[in-house]
Motif scaffolding. Structure first.
Motif, mmCIF file in Angstrom:
data_model
loop_
_atom_site.group_PDB
_atom_site.id
_atom_site.type_symbol
_atom_site.label_atom_id
_atom_site.label_comp_id
_atom_site.label_asym_id
_atom_site.label_seq_id
_atom_site.Cartn_x
_atom_site.Cartn_y
_atom_site.Cartn_z
ATOM 1 N N SER A 1 3.238 0.996 8.874
ATOM 2 C CA SER A 1 2.517 2.156 9.400
ATOM 3 C C SER A 1 2.270 3.150 8.273
ATOM 4 C CB SER A 1 3.316 2.816 10.526
ATOM 5 O OG SER A 1 4.644 3.091 10.115
ATOM 6 N N ASN A 2 1.368 4.090 8.500
ATOM 7 C CA ASN A 2 1.041 5.065 7.456
ATOM 8 C C ASN A 2 2.187 6.025 7.181
ATOM 9 O OD1 ASN A 2 -1.570 4.054 7.085
ATOM 10 N ND2 ASN A 2 -2.402 5.317 8.751
ATOM 11 N N ARG A 3 3.104 6.149 8.173
ATOM 12 C CA ARG A 3 4.213 7.072 8.011
ATOM 13 C C ARG A 3 5.476 6.473 8.633
ATOM 14 N NH1 ARG A 3 5.278 13.287 8.464
ATOM 15 N NH2 ARG A 3 3.276 13.419 7.392
ATOM 16 N N THR B 1 8.691 15.491 3.277
ATOM 17 C CA THR B 1 7.850 14.306 3.354
ATOM 18 C C THR B 1 7.521 13.838 1.935
ATOM 19 O OG1 THR B 1 6.879 14.940 5.472
ATOM 20 C CG2 THR B 1 5.653 13.357 4.154
ATOM 21 N N PHE C 1 2.244 4.882 1.414
ATOM 22 C CA PHE C 1 2.542 5.426 2.740
ATOM 23 C C PHE C 1 3.432 6.652 2.566
ATOM 24 C CE2 PHE C 1 5.536 2.080 1.692
ATOM 25 C CZ PHE C 1 6.782 2.624 1.979
ATOM 26 N N GLU C 2 3.687 7.336 3.680
ATOM 27 C CA GLU C 2 4.523 8.524 3.648
ATOM 28 C C GLU C 2 5.868 8.256 4.312
ATOM 29 O OE1 GLU C 2 1.260 12.172 3.828
ATOM 30 O OE2 GLU C 2 2.301 11.542 5.670
ATOM 31 N N GLY D 1 7.791 5.002 13.298
ATOM 32 C CA GLY D 1 7.052 4.166 12.366
ATOM 33 C C GLY D 1 7.513 2.722 12.441
ATOM 34 N N ASN E 1 5.603 10.948 -0.607
ATOM 35 C CA ASN E 1 4.589 9.900 -0.757
ATOM 36 C C ASN E 1 5.176 8.743 -1.555
ATOM 37 O OD1 ASN E 1 2.379 11.249 0.555
ATOM 38 N ND2 ASN E 1 2.234 12.586 -1.239
ATOM 39 N N ARG F 1 9.335 -1.897 3.068
ATOM 40 C CA ARG F 1 8.263 -0.927 2.960
ATOM 41 C C ARG F 1 7.828 -0.504 4.364
ATOM 42 N NH1 ARG F 1 6.697 -0.171 -1.963
ATOM 43 N NH2 ARG F 1 4.664 0.714 -1.382
ATOM 44 N N SER F 2 6.555 -0.178 4.558
ATOM 45 C CA SER F 2 6.091 0.303 5.858
ATOM 46 C C SER F 2 4.794 -0.376 6.246
ATOM 47 C CB SER F 2 5.894 1.821 5.826
ATOM 48 O OG SER F 2 5.467 2.288 7.095
ATOM 49 N N THR G 1 0.840 -1.192 0.000
ATOM 50 C CA THR G 1 0.000 0.000 0.000
ATOM 51 C C THR G 1 0.878 1.245 0.000
ATOM 52 O OG1 THR G 1 -0.088 -0.068 2.418
ATOM 53 C CG2 THR G 1 -1.865 -1.171 1.218
ATOM 54 N N ASP H 1 8.281 -2.556 7.225
ATOM 55 C CA ASP H 1 7.937 -3.896 6.754
ATOM 56 C C ASP H 1 9.227 -4.458 6.149
ATOM 57 O OD1 ASP H 1 6.891 -6.196 5.691
ATOM 58 O OD2 ASP H 1 5.713 -5.196 4.130
#
Length: 316
Positions: free
Chosen positions: A309-311, A241, A231-232, A280, A243, A306-307, A229, A283
């Motif tokens: 969390s969203n950020r 920041t 994330f930031e 954060g 995206n 990756r992540s 997905t 992943d």
């Protein structure tokens, strides 16, 4: 140039086996090279390619670096460039040495090599021998003619078992690893089938017994990964920041925004892009950090990870 960058002179190139060249590098003005320890690798900037090769010379040698390179005509181009174009007298930009495969202290060692995987183990054998620590090496290859550095291994006598597949089959890993030996550190480097077999056999060994180094990323069980997905990523030092879309890597997203992260393998196996994580939950999808290191979430490999969390906040 960065502090750990050096333009080194190619002093010599030697055939060590069919398809394997050793390259000896030195400082053009004779200055001492940065010190290194067994397991260290050197990054070569070959123009179109950035590649990392294990140092396989004598530990403590600060006059020369030696690396061994297998010719892979159907590879990604780095080895072909070395074999076909690089020659003594030329210079090549290097970075390092760096060490993500250090030789830990242990009462005894079991070394397992497959093909060009012998290179990082050579200085480990020398160091263990110098310290009078018991060890054994089992070294497999397609044929004896393709197995590099055999003359250097000959003086070790019975401590080394050579297993050419065309005459002796595959190494008997079951007899070597079926019974855990708590006081033994196992070091393995070579092709993926060897690494996978050794990892499977070492599941009953004490935690931390097995140490591996890969030349390519292992096949992944994607069910263990998070979803791809968006994330930031917040770059703390750059006050920017970015995206990251579901279809691009963190490194690519940062590059698009003007932030360059050093990379080499792009597969999460070399550590060049290792980046501190300030906040954060990454992943982790690399093959370099240990389970404990991944669980700590202190660093990550943004070329593949990756992540969750969203950020993510990275020290960039």
């Amino acid at each position: 140039m960065e502090e750990n960058e050096h333009d080194l002179l190619v002093r010599s190139m030697t055939w060590e086996a069919d398809g394997v060249l050793s390259v000896v590098l030195t400082h053009p003005d004779g200055a001492p090279l940065p010190p290194w320890e067994p397991g260290a690798h050197l990054e070569l900037d070959l123009g179109k390619w950035i590649r990392q090769y294990s140092l396989c010379g004598k530990p403590g040698d600060t006059e020369t670096y030696r690396i061994g390179i297998l010719y892979q005509p159907d590879g990604r181009g780095g080895s072909a460039y070395v074999h076909e174009e690089l020659r003594p007298g030329q210079t090549v930009r290097t970075r390092g040495p760096r060490n993500r495969f250090p030789l830990v202290d242990a009462p005894r060692y079991l070394f397992l090599a497959g093909g060009i995987g012998i290179t990082p183990l050579l200085p480990m054998l020398a160091q263990a021998s110098a310290q009078n620590i018991p060890w054994h090496l089992t070294y497999g290859g397609r044929t004896q003619a393709t197995m590099a550095f055999l003359p250097e291994l000959a003086p070790y006598g019975d401590a080394v078992t050579i297993v050419p597949a065309d005459t002796a089959g595959l190494p008997d890993l079951d007899s070597l690893l079926n019974t855990p030996t708590p006081d033994t550190a196992v070091y393995c480097c070579g092709p993926e089938p060897l690494l996978t077999a050794v990892e499977n056999l070492c599941t009953t060994w004490p935690d931390g017994s097995l140490h591996t180094e890969r030349f390519a990323a292992a096949p992944r069980d994607k069910s263990q990964d998070g979803d791809d997905t968006a994330f930031e990523v917040e770059c703390a030092r750059s006050a920017l920041t970015v995206n990251v879309s579901a279809t691009e890597s963190i490194v690519d997203a940062l590059e698009r925004s003007g932030i360059s992260v050093p990379t080499a393998c792009g597969e999460g196996i070399c550590g060049t892009c290792e980046t501190p994580v300030l906040a954060g939950t990454p992943d982790h999808r690399d093959d370099l950090l240990t389970d404990t290191e991944q669980a700590s979430n202190r660093t990550m490999m943004p070329c593949v990870s990756r992540s969750l969390s969203n950020r993510l906040v990275l020290d960039l």
